[in-house]
Enzyme design. Structure first.
Site, PDB file in Angstrom:
ATOM      1  N   GLU A  65       1.310  -0.522  -5.212  1.00  0.00           N
ATOM      2  CA  GLU A  65       0.366   0.566  -5.482  1.00  0.00           C
ATOM      3  C   GLU A  65       1.211   1.844  -5.497  1.00  0.00           C
ATOM      4  O   GLU A  65       1.472   2.439  -4.463  1.00  0.00           O
ATOM      5  CB  GLU A  65      -0.712   0.656  -4.406  1.00  0.00           C
ATOM      6  CG  GLU A  65      -1.745   1.729  -4.726  1.00  0.00           C
ATOM      7  CD  GLU A  65      -2.341   2.410  -3.496  1.00  0.00           C
ATOM      8  OE1 GLU A  65      -3.290   3.197  -3.661  1.00  0.00           O
ATOM      9  OE2 GLU A  65      -1.851   2.175  -2.387  1.00  0.00           O
TER      10      GLU A  65
ATOM     11  N   ASP B 130       0.828  -1.204   0.000  1.00  0.00           N
ATOM     12  CA  ASP B 130       0.000   0.000   0.000  1.00  0.00           C
ATOM     13  C   ASP B 130       0.865   1.257   0.000  1.00  0.00           C
ATOM     14  O   ASP B 130       1.913   1.315   0.641  1.00  0.00           O
ATOM     15  CB  ASP B 130      -0.898  -0.022   1.243  1.00  0.00           C
ATOM     16  CG  ASP B 130      -1.760   1.213   1.377  1.00  0.00           C
ATOM     17  OD1 ASP B 130      -2.577   1.455   0.480  1.00  0.00           O
ATOM     18  OD2 ASP B 130      -1.598   1.934   2.377  1.00  0.00           O
TER      19      ASP B 130
END
Length: 777
Positions: A461, A408
């Site tokens: 990401e 993330d």
């Protein structure tokens, strides 16, 4: 032993123990030599009497209480270098037999201690935390924690009435680790570490390496065994490879489905029984779980974890989670975990100022505080922090069988000035904005997983154009296997939000991604981030009235599944949920019934068939990251908003994808193709089955030897309104092509013979020419 002479050591430790700041309890408590005799010292604040028992229960000595704080001393008749003894402790209401924790030596081996201090222990979770074990024939738990700047650390729990004075731990100065073996503590026991920091403040902390945690709002760690290693079938890990079909279903376990009667979560077992068959039926190959590491606040969706080694207790036990993953594997579905190592919350029981110092985070808020999320940023340059985070990746892949990690917020990790103004960040040692320590952490972790992870992949990401995210560290890359293509997602969603009248002016929004397509190994993501915070649902982003919105969405999904790159769809998008995602409620499954008017069911059927077609035709996935696998056929028809491209497999087979992003049917639309053969429409987003208008090509499409778009052959199509169609080509067999070539050659020879003049013809022509010349004279 009725009288007692206090030594300076006694007086010092009485104060340290009673005031709970003893840093070296093992040097005083337990069995020790005192001249010609041995003494056993015990500190039990609530005890009234203490007797020393032999291994067979014989009373060896009765201890003298030398201080009201609870310090007892027993003198033995002879010297013992070691002694297997027990304690019989009297309290005001009962007398019980106990093991003395201070008679056990440390199980922390010198090599482990050295590797932990160096930050190079491959699996520190096998040492740190709470581990069930048997020592000298006594079962219990070995506790250890890293807190180098603490003045005292104790284990507290129900087993010692949460009294930090009772079980102070042993300090290893060379590594900053504290440890103790507590006999007879069992699986399921609640515990925390009580830390006296360097400023004299008491901090009650959860275990950073806890394998289980209490259900919120309680925050204690739970003793549980280190999960056994899981051997994952090589075939499953092979399914992560770049030349395989990867279609990811992103799931938030707390809101995928809920119990209707009380809006409560399903547990891991219920999720396994419902989610896995659904995903299998829908044709997805992977499940991606939003973070399931323990987190205190439901509204963070798991993205603010306090227990990286602890599966959240919201849905059951760690073993229940392992069962869910095992059942997914049995169904041939891989599981990816959202992995949050970019920041952590400021909750007092967590990592923040763990031992009174900024241990896990940077001290300077310009480096250590994330103002967007009110969280703290890990200090990746600290060896022990690096080790804590990096080994966590291996923990999930080895102990739970996780097949991949989606990291993330990578951009926030690798840029020091991420979301900061001038003066709010500190440059790196070279004056740049890159976080060199974070990049080193990512590179080394990715390299480690390549070596130790048995085929588990890591997905980034990353929302910027940072170069080399999926290149190997040896090529100066970061070493990820895949990267989310945020640029493609943003451009194409902007295009789809436009009225079709205006799309012709932004044709490049659908094609620009091909300019950088082969710079990284991309995943095309329609994730949870696109359906929250006022962004509306994916369906809501589509332009037009109800019919057009659904038609646009089906066409867009078709374009996405045809386009190079692996696929990711957040739950609810597969049936076009109309409202934004709400983490506190179930998806709107009722839309698949009569209340949905058939529209949502149509999208569900379309996504299912897209996935099945995607897996059936290697041309749609084998060469995602090779320019040889893609060719534009129609890229410049901006006036009609038509796109066509060909996807190719390693063996040369191909699938043609054609999209029409206007509500106008394009009749007799000719597209050039590179080979003769049988062309068949295999998917059509406008089919009645998907609630479309049912315009199409209905089976085989004639291929003609008419040049078009620079190709020797062409096909003529009816392209439905707001649609994407897939066309498969079955090339003519080699024998048929050779036979046709022979016929053509024979015809050419015959034609040449027919046109070649004979001797008689030449003679007649010569005589006629001579006569005409004579008459002219």
């Amino acid at each position: 032993m009725k009288t007692y002479t206090y030594s300076k050591q006694d007086l010092s430790f009485i104060e340290q123990l009673s005031q709970a700041y003893c840093k070296d309890p093992f040097s005083y408590l337990g069995l020790h030599q005192a001249g010609d005799v041995s003494v056993i010292r015990v500190f039990l604040p609530e005890a009234t009497t203490v007797k020393i028992l032999s291994a067979v229960g014989q009373i060896l000595s009765e201890a003298l209480k030398i201080d009201d704080s609870g310090l007892f001393v027993a003198q033995l008749a002879q010297q013992y270098s070691s002694l297997n003894y027990r304690l019989r402790v009297g309290y005001s209401l009962a007398e019980i037999d106990l093991e003395d924790p201070y008679r056990f030596t440390s199980s922390l081996l010198p090599m482990d201690n050295w590797l932990l201090a160096e930050g190079t222990h491959l699996r520190p979770y096998e040492i740190l935390g709470a581990h069930l074990k048997t020592q000298e024939g006594v079962s219990g738990v070995h506790f250890s924690v890293w807190a180098p700047n603490a003045r005292r650390v104790s284990v507290v729990g129900d087993f010692n009435y949460w009294d930090g004075r009772v079980n102070p731990m042993r300090f290893h100065a060379e590594s900053g680790i504290w440890d103790i073996f507590l006999p007879n503590v069992e699986k399921g026991a609640l515990y925390k570490f009580e830390i006296l920091d360097s400023n004299g403040n008491i901090r009650l902390k959860s275990d950073p390496y806890a394998f289980a945690s209490q259900f919120r709002p309680d925050t204690a760690s739970v003793v549980t065994g280190l999960p056994e290693k899981i051997e994952v079938d090589a075939k499953l890990r092979h399914a992560n490879d770049p030349d395989q079909p990867i279609s990811i279903y992103e799931v938030h376990l707390g809101s995928w489905r809920r119990h209707l009667e009380n809006n409560y979560w399903l547990n891991y077992e219920e999720i396994a029984n419902e989610l896995i068959p659904y995903v299998k039926d829908m044709g997805f190959t992977h499940i991606e779980l939003l973070p399931i590491t323990e987190y205190p606040f439901d509204g963070s969706w798991g993205y603010q974890p306090t227990g990286l080694y602890s599966p959240t207790s919201r849905f059951g036990s760690p073993e229940d989670l392992r069962t869910l993953i095992r059942k997914a594997h049995e169904a041939g579905i891989n599981v990816i975990l959202d992995w949050v190592v970019g920041h952590f919350p400021t909750d007092s029981h967590g990592l923040t100022e763990f031992d009174g110092s900024h241990l896990y985070e940077h001290q300077d808020p310009r480096e250590g505080y994330h103002q967007d999320w009110n969280t703290l940023i890990f200090n990746y340059g600290r060896h022990e922090v690096f080790n804590y985070l990096s080994s966590n990746a291996l923990y999930w892949t080895e102990r739970f069988g996780i097949d991949g990690l989606r990291v993330d917020a990578v951009s926030s990790m690798i840029y020091r000035d991420y979301s900061r103004k001038d003066g709010e960040w500190i440059p790196n040692q070279y004056g740049g904005r890159e976080n060199l320590e974070a990049l080193d952490f990512l590179r080394r972790t990715n390299r480690m997983l390549k070596k130790e992870g048995h085929g588990a992949v890591v997905i980034a990401e990353e929302s910027t154009s940072f170069a080399g995210i999926t290149h190997s560290p040896e090529e100066n890359g970061v070493g990820f296997d895949y990267k989310w293509n945020m640029g493609w997602m943003n451009d194409t969603l902007r295009y789809m939000s436009l009225d079709p009248i205006y799309r012709q002016y932004h044709h490049d929004w659908m094609t620009f991604g091909m300019m950088y397509q082969y710079s990284e190994k991309f995943v095309l993501p329609l994730s949870h981030d696109e359906v929250v915070h006022g962004k509306c649902s994916i369906l809501g982003k589509m332009s037009g009235d109800c019919w057009q919105k659904f038609a646009n969405l089906r066409a867009y999904y078709g374009y996405m599944w045809g386009y190079p790159g692996k696929k990711l769809l957040f739950m609810g998008n597969e049936f076009a949920q109309g409202r934004e995602w709400n983490y506190n409620e179930s998806l709107d499954w009722f839309l698949l019934g009569e209340q949905g008017g058939g529209w949502h069911k149509g999208v569900l059927n379309w996504v299912r068939d897209l996935n099945r077609t995607y897996q059936k035709y290697p041309a749609l996935y084998q060469l995602d990251y090779d320019p040889a696998g893609f060719e534009w056929l129609v890229v410049d028809d901006w006036q009609q908003s038509v796109f066509a491209f060909e996807r190719k497999a390693k063996n040369g087979e191909s699938v043609i994808v054609v999209s029409n992003f206007t509500p106008v049917v394009r009749h007799n639309y000719r597209i050039g193709v590179r080979q003769d053969g049988t062309y068949t429409e295999i998917l059509n987003s406008d089919a009645a089955y998907y609630e479309g208008s049912n315009v199409g090509n209905y089976g085989e499409i004639e291929c003609e030897a008419i040049e078009s778009h620079g190709k020797p052959f062409s096909i003529e199509l009816s392209i439905p309104p707001l649609s994407t169609i897939f066309i498969a080509c079955q090339p003519k067999p080699k024998e048929a092509v050779e036979a046709e070539q022979d016929i053509v050659k024979m015809a050419e020879v015959a034609m040449q013979k027919a046109l070649k003049p004979t001797k008689k013809t030449v003679s007649v022509k010569a005589k006629a020419h001579k006569k005409a010349h004579k008459n002219k004279k």
